[in-house]
Design a protein around this motif. Structure first.
Motif, PDB file in Angstrom:
ATOM      1  N   THR A  60     -19.746  10.644  16.975  1.00  0.00           N
ATOM      2  CA  THR A  60     -21.052  11.183  16.644  1.00  0.00           C
ATOM      3  C   THR A  60     -20.983  11.861  15.280  1.00  0.00           C
ATOM      4  N   PRO A  61     -21.940  11.592  14.389  1.00  0.00           N
ATOM      5  CA  PRO A  61     -21.931  12.307  13.105  1.00  0.00           C
ATOM      6  C   PRO A  61     -22.189  13.789  13.324  1.00  0.00           C
ATOM      7  N   LEU A  62     -21.510  14.611  12.548  1.00  0.00           N
ATOM      8  CA  LEU A  62     -21.610  16.061  12.726  1.00  0.00           C
ATOM      9  C   LEU A  62     -21.605  16.731  11.362  1.00  0.00           C
ATOM     10  N   GLU A  63     -22.549  17.622  11.167  1.00  0.00           N
ATOM     11  CA  GLU A  63     -22.617  18.407   9.951  1.00  0.00           C
ATOM     12  C   GLU A  63     -22.733  19.865  10.355  1.00  0.00           C
ATOM     13  N   ARG A  64     -21.916  20.724   9.749  1.00  0.00           N
ATOM     14  CA  ARG A  64     -21.934  22.131  10.164  1.00  0.00           C
ATOM     15  C   ARG A  64     -21.735  23.051   8.967  1.00  0.00           C
ATOM     16  N   VAL A  65     -22.383  24.207   9.065  1.00  0.00           N
ATOM     17  CA  VAL A  65     -22.255  25.273   8.084  1.00  0.00           C
ATOM     18  C   VAL A  65     -21.968  26.560   8.846  1.00  0.00           C
TER      19      VAL A  65
ATOM     20  N   GLU B 156     -15.990  12.353  19.607  1.00  0.00           N
ATOM     21  CA  GLU B 156     -15.484  11.038  20.013  1.00  0.00           C
ATOM     22  C   GLU B 156     -15.886  10.663  21.429  1.00  0.00           C
ATOM     23  N   ASN B 157     -16.203  11.633  22.292  1.00  0.00           N
ATOM     24  CA  ASN B 157     -16.562  11.264  23.669  1.00  0.00           C
ATOM     25  C   ASN B 157     -17.967  11.714  24.067  1.00  0.00           C
ATOM     26  N   THR B 158     -18.788  12.095  23.072  1.00  0.00           N
ATOM     27  CA  THR B 158     -20.175  12.452  23.377  1.00  0.00           C
ATOM     28  C   THR B 158     -21.152  11.518  22.661  1.00  0.00           C
ATOM     29  N   THR B 159     -20.687  10.322  22.312  1.00  0.00           N
ATOM     30  CA  THR B 159     -21.546   9.405  21.565  1.00  0.00           C
ATOM     31  C   THR B 159     -22.721   8.912  22.406  1.00  0.00           C
ATOM     32  N   SER B 160     -22.641   9.012  23.729  1.00  0.00           N
ATOM     33  CA  SER B 160     -23.757   8.593  24.581  1.00  0.00           C
ATOM     34  C   SER B 160     -24.373   9.772  25.320  1.00  0.00           C
ATOM     35  N   PHE B 161     -23.997  10.999  24.946  1.00  0.00           N
ATOM     36  CA  PHE B 161     -24.539  12.186  25.587  1.00  0.00           C
ATOM     37  C   PHE B 161     -25.795  12.638  24.842  1.00  0.00           C
TER      38      PHE B 161
END
Length: 989
Positions: free
Chosen positions: A346-351, A91-96
């Protein structure tokens, strides 16, 4: 059996079923006398104990609470705890760029770098190369048994970085059977869905026990314009009614409505005005032109009209606000509309694949092993690369229509002469059709494994030793990027020998030839480019980074001897750790050729050897007003290969006054070592605008005689060889931006924190099942690492008592005194003080043929100050500010259990704040931020013998962020996703 050293007692497990409980409350052991009493290890100490009584505050969150909240990432729950806040999150790294998608926690709001995250009492590899903060994306929630949060004295036990405290994530070590869990979360509005799948299995054999799990999570992004409250947007503007700083009229006001920047159209726009002329409202309305797709021109379209301008008294020169209103039917020509290309998450996908196991060699010794592999992918998107390039009148791409507009401009020059026509205009353009939006694709792969041996030395002593290796690899790819100089070359075209080529110019902007290898490109009205043009202008940039962490540690703990009040226990630990970080950018990144981004290669490594000792000494037992009194002490010696030797310690008392009342006090010294990034970040070019220099005679003359540091400035400037009345050279003053370097600092020292906690635990006998704790805590950090820009660096250098300070070495002057270079490097300059109170209360009782468990946790911030330099004028108080320290944060949970059904209600509260403590009515009309409360509900039950159903609603009342320009779109502290529904199924077989 060996298991008695490792398994938590059944009574403790029962205490954790209700979710978050305070381990400050001793849990009664309900075992029979014939059953052996087990020693357990509590976070904050390596001494195994017979109960959960601890001299430091330890909050325990059971794995069941994650399930009760429908949470798939432990950081989402930690962010709701009153003693913690969000470090980094989707939520707070959308511009990082490099931090995109990370999930880190931040205890006490002192920074993620000052929170040590452990997994089963051991360090975990950092989430980002060169940093220390752990990415909680890499911890599988399906096998979390509990999370323990300890503050006070943690550095003496676990080493550096535990200044604010320790988050110790305890995983299940064994499992018998197979469990499949699937869940989904659907917001009421578009986007932001979460999908999770996990399968966990294991077996408990005669000698071997293990657990393995596979977790998959996909968190969908959602754009700011996907949320209705954002489509009714807000911003602040200069108040047109303001007449000055003493009229009682706010200088800024809140403005409702969607706006866009009144420049940077997709096909290009320019102002036909005299060189150096101000952009007034008349200029915007009459002299601003935008290109169409066919290359023709029309007045710039301002949608629903320009926003109000500041008053003439405030703007001084009558400058326009430079933005305009719009809606979906009247978008106008501007590309940078408010919220366009912006995301709330930011979209996030993790395995994640992980396994833990124990093999009993015999009754006294066992081999332990674990391995974790995870892969996360996230993408940060922003608008297209934007440019303001100079288009000369003799450019081959200038049309007759554009040429006439330029030729018709007349103005009076500085000598009073009438000039007809202008030689160039500035073309503003941000064209996603050409090279696309800029996407920063981040792929992180983590591997961590350890093997250990633990067991019993004799009846009184045990041991544990392990070797651990972890690695994070971070691949970053930039798409939609532009080779900046190539683009500037390509758009400046001329005709030579009948061919359109890129113009080569001299210092007077006269064409003297062509640029070899350059492919000319006409941006004016362009919506596409040829493959040859794109090959010359656009590019993809990459950076590969890797961080390795290797740890070897051995601990022995047991009983030294017996005193009248009980046994004196101790633990001794030796640890060696080595960390290496490397970053390798692509050539176009390393040379700084692409728009807005550059990165140099980096290599840094550090080794540390540590020895620690803990001691628990019973002083009194079963005396008047002393049910028990125990002294706790710990000392850790650290030897860092870069920062040298250091130590940490704690002294604590744990006093059981009566069966109902317990007191505790803990005094400690903690340290934080600088990260590899702080130490070894390679020099990268930085430009500072303006020619400010506090030693300039005109700057000194502007200072009031009452200014506290004026005498220091005069004294130090002269001591640096600058005579009274000194002024920089005219060449220096006429220069543009001043070049400097951002770089690490190998001369950094460890930060030092002096910590104090004093607590009271009350468990009244007349109300069975009730407990209450209150803890006062205080952190005073000296030598905190800070970064400063060029202007602040120069001022701090000369305002100090002498030139012998940390700032002056970052300012490089030439022989004539002109500043030739500056460094922005971290230094140990700040002092941070934070104090407050934690309150916790839990109450369990029978109700309506079931059981009710209530828990209230709250934190009150009494003081939050920071002095970045040590100078009196730089002391700032952040208590009660929106971005730092709300006075109160609270969390209430009510869990009702009946048979196979559970009903869980959670209420989170954040106190009202202000944006600026020095606010006056002259500043703005939106300083106050109201309190904020959200409610979540979860129902779960076994609909079949082995099938559990979960239904939940998060943000039950669809609470939006407080509506002020500073907070209405803040996803860091407020819920911007809105009401959402969750469905989960868990099956055991």
């Amino acid at each position: 059996m060996l298991k008695k050293l490792n398994l938590v007692t059944a009574s403790i497990q029962m205490a954790l079923i209700a979710g978050a409980v305070s381990s400050s409350v001793a849990v009664a052991n309900e075992q029979t006398e014939t059953k052996s009493v087990e020693r357990i290890q509590v976070t904050g100490s390596r001494i195994k104990r017979f109960n959960l009584t601890s001299p430091t505050p330890v909050t325990v969150i059971g794995g069941v609470e994650l399930e009760n909240q429908g949470i798939t990432n432990v950081n989402d729950l930690l962010a709701e705890m009153p003693q913690a806040t969000v470090g980094l999150s989707p939520e707070n790294t959308t511009s990082f760029i490099y931090a995109s998608g990370l999930n880190t926690t931040d205890l006490r709001g002192l920074g993620s770098e000052r929170t040590l995250v452990l997994v089963n009492g051991r360090r975990f590899v950092p989430g980002s190369v060169g940093d220390t903060a752990v990415d909680l994306n890499n911890i599988p929630t399906s096998i979390i048994e509990r999370v323990e949060i300890a503050t006070g004295g943690a550095a003496a036990v676990y080493g550096a970085d535990a200044v604010a405290g320790v988050v110790n994530i305890i995983t299940k070590k064994s499992f018998d059977g197979i469990e499949v869990d699937i869940s989904t979360v659907k917001p009421e509005q578009k986007g932001g869905e979460d999908h999770t799948f996990s399968i966990t299995g294991g077996q408990e054999l005669d000698k071997l026990s293990f657990i393995a799990s596979l977790n998959y999570t996909k968190n969908e992004s959602y754009a700011k314009l996907d949320r209705d409250f954002y489509r009714n947007s807000m911003r602040s503007i200069a108040n047109p009614a303001d007449t000055g700083s003493k009229d009682g009229i706010p200088g800024n006001i809140a403005l409702n409505g969607q706006t866009a920047l009144a420049r940077y159209s997709e096909k290009g726009d320019f102002f036909a005005i005299a060189p150096g002329a101000d952009k007034t409202r008349d200029v915007y309305l009459n002299d601003h032109f935008a290109f169409q797709e066919d290359g023709s021109l029309q007045p710039f379209n301002y949608g629903l009209g320009l926003t109000p301008d500041p008053s003439l008294e405030i703007s001084k020169r009558g400058l326009a606000a430079g933005r305009y209103f719009h809606d979906e039917y009247n978008m106008g020509d501007g590309v940078f509309t408010q919220g366009a290309k912006s995301y709330f998450r930011t979209p996030l996908e993790r395995v994640i694949a992980s396994t833990y196991g124990t093999y009993e060699i015999n009754d006294d010794h066992a081999l332990t092993f674990d391995a974790t592999w995870s892969k996360t992918e996230s993408t940060t998107q922003s608008g297209p690369a934007f440019f303001a390039y100079e288009i000369h009148r003799d450019n081959a791409f200038v049309s007759d229509e554009m040429g006439k507009i330029m030729d018709d401009v007349t103005y009076t020059d500085k000598d009073g002469n009438l000039v007809e026509g202008i030689d160039s205009v500035t073309l503003y353009q941000a064209n996603s059709n050409l090279w696309g939006d800029r996407n920063y694709e981040q792929e992180r792969e983590v591997f961590r494994s350890s093997i250990g041996l633990e067991g019993i030395i004799n009846d009184d002593w045990g041991y544990s030793t392990y070797f651990q290796f972890g690695r994070v690899e971070q691949d970053t790819t930039w798409t939609g990027e532009v080779l900046e100089q190539n683009l500037l070359n390509a758009v400046d075209a001329t005709v030579i020998n009948g061919q359109t080529v890129c113009a080569k110019r001299n210092g007077k902007n006269e064409i003297i030839g062509q640029i070899d290898g350059c492919v000319p490109f006409n941006p004016m009205g362009a919506t596409s480019a040829t493959a040859e043009q794109m090959g010359y202008i656009s590019t993809v940039a990459t950076r590969f980074a890797r961080h390795d962490q290797a740890v070897f540690a051995a601990t022995v703990d047991g009983v030294l001897f017996e005193l009248p009040a009980g046994y004196v226990s101790a633990a001794f630990t030796a640890e060696h750790r080595r960390e290496v970080a490397e970053k390798t950018p692509s050539e176009n990144m390393a040379k700084g050729l692409i728009f807005g981004n550059s990165s140099l290669p980096m290599h840094g490594e550090i080794e540390v050897d540590e020895l620690s000792m803990e001691l628990s000494v019973p002083i009194l037992v079963d005396e008047f007003l002393a049910l028990d009194l125990t002294f706790e002490g710990a000392y850790r010696y650290m030897d860092y290969s870069v920062t040298g030797e250091d130590d940490a310690w704690k002294l604590a008392l744990n006093w059981g006054v009566t069966e109902e009342l317990r007191l505790r006090v803990n005094r400690s010294k903690s340290v934080r070592a600088p990260s590899l990034g702080d130490l070894f970040a390679p020099a990268s070019t930085q430009f500072s605008s303006g020619r400010a220099d506090i030693c300039r005679a005109d700057s000194i003359n502007k200072l009031s005689d009452s200014y506290e540091y004026k005498k220091n400035i005069i004294k130090n400037c002269q001591a640096d060889g600058l005579p009274e009345g000194w002024m920089p050279s005219s060449e220096w003053l006429a220069g543009g931006s001043l070049e400097g370097s951002i770089v690490g600092n190998t001369e950094l020292e460890n930060e030092v924190s002096n910590d104090l906690t004093v607590g009271l635990i009350y468990t009244p006998e007349f109300i069975e099942g009730l407990d209450f704790t209150v803890d006062y805590w205080s952190f005073e950090i000296d030598g905190a690492i800070q970064y400063f820009d060029r202007e602040n660096t120069v001022e701090n250098c000369y305002e100090s008592e002498s030139l012998d300070n940390l700032f002056c070495k970052n300012v490089i002057r030439g022989e004539n005194g002109d500043i030739e270079h500056f460094y922005q490097r971290p230094i140990n300059s700040a002092q941070i003080v934070k104090k407050g109170y934690d309150f916790e209360s839990a109450y369990r009782f029978d109700a309506m043929n079931g059981e009710m468990a209530l828990k209230l946790a709250a934190t009150y911030i009494a003081k939050d100050t920071q002095n970045s330099t040590g100078l009196a004028d730089d002391l700032r108080s952040f208590t009660g500010l929106t971005d730092d320290s709300p006075r109160w944060k609270g969390r209430f949970t009510a869990v009702y259990s009946q048979d196979e059904s559970v009903y869980a209600l959670t209420v989170n509260y954040r106190h009202s704040t202000v944006d600026d403590k020095g606010w006056t009515i002259e500043a703005n009309n939106f300083n106050e931020v109201p309190s904020y409360t959200t409610v979540d509900f979860m129902y779960k039950s076994y609909v079949l013998e082995d099938l559990q159903l979960r239904l939940g609603v998060s943000n039950l009342f669809d609470k939006e962020p407080p509506r002020t320009p500073e907070t209405f779109d803040s996803g860091e502290f407020y819920d911007v996703n809105g009401r959402r529904f969750s469905l989960g199924l868990k099956y055991n077989f």
